[in-house]
Write a protein that holds these residues in place. Structure first.
Motif, PDB file in Angstrom:
ATOM      1  N   CYS A   1      -8.490  -4.382  -4.798  1.00  0.00           N
ATOM      2  CA  CYS A   1      -9.730  -5.034  -5.203  1.00  0.00           C
ATOM      3  C   CYS A   1     -10.089  -4.757  -6.662  1.00  0.00           C
ATOM      4  O   CYS A   1     -11.084  -5.287  -7.160  1.00  0.00           O
ATOM      5  N   GLU A   2      -9.302  -3.938  -7.360  1.00  0.00           N
ATOM      6  CA  GLU A   2      -9.523  -3.728  -8.797  1.00  0.00           C
ATOM      7  C   GLU A   2      -8.817  -4.779  -9.637  1.00  0.00           C
ATOM      8  O   GLU A   2      -9.008  -4.842 -10.856  1.00  0.00           O
TER       9      GLU A   2
ATOM     10  N   TRP B   1      -7.045  -8.787  -0.231  1.00  0.00           N
ATOM     11  CA  TRP B   1      -8.290  -8.374  -0.873  1.00  0.00           C
ATOM     12  C   TRP B   1      -9.134  -7.529   0.076  1.00  0.00           C
ATOM     13  O   TRP B   1      -9.688  -6.488  -0.320  1.00  0.00           O
ATOM     14  N   GLU B   2      -9.210  -7.957   1.324  1.00  0.00           N
ATOM     15  CA  GLU B   2     -10.047  -7.246   2.294  1.00  0.00           C
ATOM     16  C   GLU B   2      -9.474  -5.882   2.666  1.00  0.00           C
ATOM     17  O   GLU B   2     -10.182  -5.045   3.223  1.00  0.00           O
ATOM     18  N   SER B   3      -8.200  -5.644   2.355  1.00  0.00           N
ATOM     19  CA  SER B   3      -7.618  -4.318   2.573  1.00  0.00           C
ATOM     20  C   SER B   3      -8.205  -3.295   1.609  1.00  0.00           C
ATOM     21  O   SER B   3      -8.083  -2.091   1.818  1.00  0.00           O
ATOM     22  N   GLU B   4      -8.815  -3.781   0.516  1.00  0.00           N
ATOM     23  CA  GLU B   4      -9.479  -2.979  -0.516  1.00  0.00           C
ATOM     24  C   GLU B   4      -8.509  -2.168  -1.378  1.00  0.00           C
ATOM     25  O   GLU B   4      -8.936  -1.461  -2.283  1.00  0.00           O
ATOM     26  N   SER B   5      -7.236  -2.283  -1.124  1.00  0.00           N
ATOM     27  CA  SER B   5      -6.260  -1.528  -1.923  1.00  0.00           C
ATOM     28  C   SER B   5      -6.015  -2.171  -3.283  1.00  0.00           C
ATOM     29  O   SER B   5      -5.549  -1.511  -4.208  1.00  0.00           O
TER      30      SER B   5
ATOM     31  N   GLU C   1       0.832  -1.215   0.000  1.00  0.00           N
ATOM     32  CA  GLU C   1       0.000   0.000   0.000  1.00  0.00           C
ATOM     33  C   GLU C   1       0.861   1.257   0.000  1.00  0.00           C
ATOM     34  O   GLU C   1       0.571   2.227  -0.724  1.00  0.00           O
TER      35      GLU C   1
ATOM     36  N   LYS D   1     -13.137 -13.990  -7.384  1.00  0.00           N
ATOM     37  CA  LYS D   1     -12.128 -12.925  -7.269  1.00  0.00           C
ATOM     38  C   LYS D   1     -10.716 -13.488  -7.104  1.00  0.00           C
ATOM     39  O   LYS D   1      -9.759 -12.936  -7.648  1.00  0.00           O
TER      40      LYS D   1
ATOM     41  N   SER E   1      -3.466  -0.607  -7.952  1.00  0.00           N
ATOM     42  CA  SER E   1      -4.685  -1.182  -7.380  1.00  0.00           C
ATOM     43  C   SER E   1      -5.241  -2.306  -8.239  1.00  0.00           C
ATOM     44  O   SER E   1      -6.011  -3.142  -7.753  1.00  0.00           O
ATOM     45  N   ASP E   2      -4.852  -2.334  -9.527  1.00  0.00           N
ATOM     46  CA  ASP E   2      -5.322  -3.396 -10.417  1.00  0.00           C
ATOM     47  C   ASP E   2      -4.199  -4.360 -10.809  1.00  0.00           C
ATOM     48  O   ASP E   2      -4.295  -5.065 -11.817  1.00  0.00           O
TER      49      ASP E   2
END
Length: 233
Positions: A90-91, A84-88, A55, A120, A65-66
């Motif tokens: 998730c793209e 994945w759960e960090s959302e950083s 991050e 995912k 991010s992707d």
């Protein structure tokens, strides 16, 4: 001079050990869906530090991010689920966990379905040292304790004089895009030893995670190290 990168063999370096280990973890998971298995290096917050490192370095090299991401020796997939759960990240459309233990892959896939992440995050059984294994190239490759386990196998390759550890950097080069990043955490190797094992003409260290250090007999060190390498060409 003694080669300090060669470790004594152990059952932890065998496929049978890990198949049995993850078979038991699967049984525990079936009895309690909250029990998703052991988190390696949890005492040192290794997963959190690896994710925070990525991050903090978003925009550096191929860390985006992707980014396409592979986890080598994924085990129960815990690192990828936390990532994945960090959302950083998730793209990302391509997140893959690989392990040579069939039981590990089955277990991680079951957890992914339970978390509704099976579309995912994918898991695949593979021998990463097979020359015909070709999963494509990735922006980020992760290793949390996998090289440690590989080093304990004692497997020799080729003429019987080379260790499987000496082939590891070639696997990483094969998997990474140019400007791709390899992030590895180890408890068996020092930073200097990891650099010796991983660095090549195209793989170069660019940063590391700072852990609390201790001093014993006038020598400073830590119980764990996390280092990032970039593929330069």
């Amino acid at each position: 001079m003694e080669d300090t990168t060669e470790l004594n063999t152990s059952k932890l370096g065998t496929k049978k050990y890990w198949d049995n280990f993850y078979d038991l973890e699967r049984k525990n998971f079936k009895e309690n869906s909250e029990d998703t298995g052991e988190c390696w290096f949890d005492d040192n917050d290794a997963e959190l530090n690896m994710i925070e490192f990525l991050e903090d370095n978003l925009g550096q090299y191929n860390i985006r991010s992707d980014s396409s991401i592979m986890d080598l020796g994924t085990g129960n997939g815990h690192l990828l689920f936390e990532l994945w759960e960090s959302e950083s990240f998730c793209e990302s459309k391509n997140i893959l966990g690989v392990d040579y233990s069939e039981e590990s892959v089955i277990f991680a896939t079951e957890i992914a379905k339970h978390k509704d992440l099976n579309n995912k995050i994918k898991f695949q059984q593979a021998d990463i040292f097979q020359e015909d294994w070709n999963p494509g190239k990735f922006d980020v490759v992760l290793d949390k304790g996998t090289l440690d386990a590989i080093a304990l196998s004692g497997i020799k390759v080729g003429d019987g004089k080379s260790t499987i550890v000496e082939k590891y950097s070639g696997v990483i080069e094969k998997l990474l895009q140019v400007n791709g990043v390899f992030l590895i955490t180890s408890c068996n190797f020092t930073q200097e030893e990891l650099i010796k094992i991983i660095e090549t003409d195209s793989l170069k260290m660019f940063d590391n995670v700072r852990y609390p250090s201790f001093e014993f007999g006038g020598i400073k060190g830590s119980t764990i190290c996390t280092i990032a390498f970039v593929k330069t060409k």
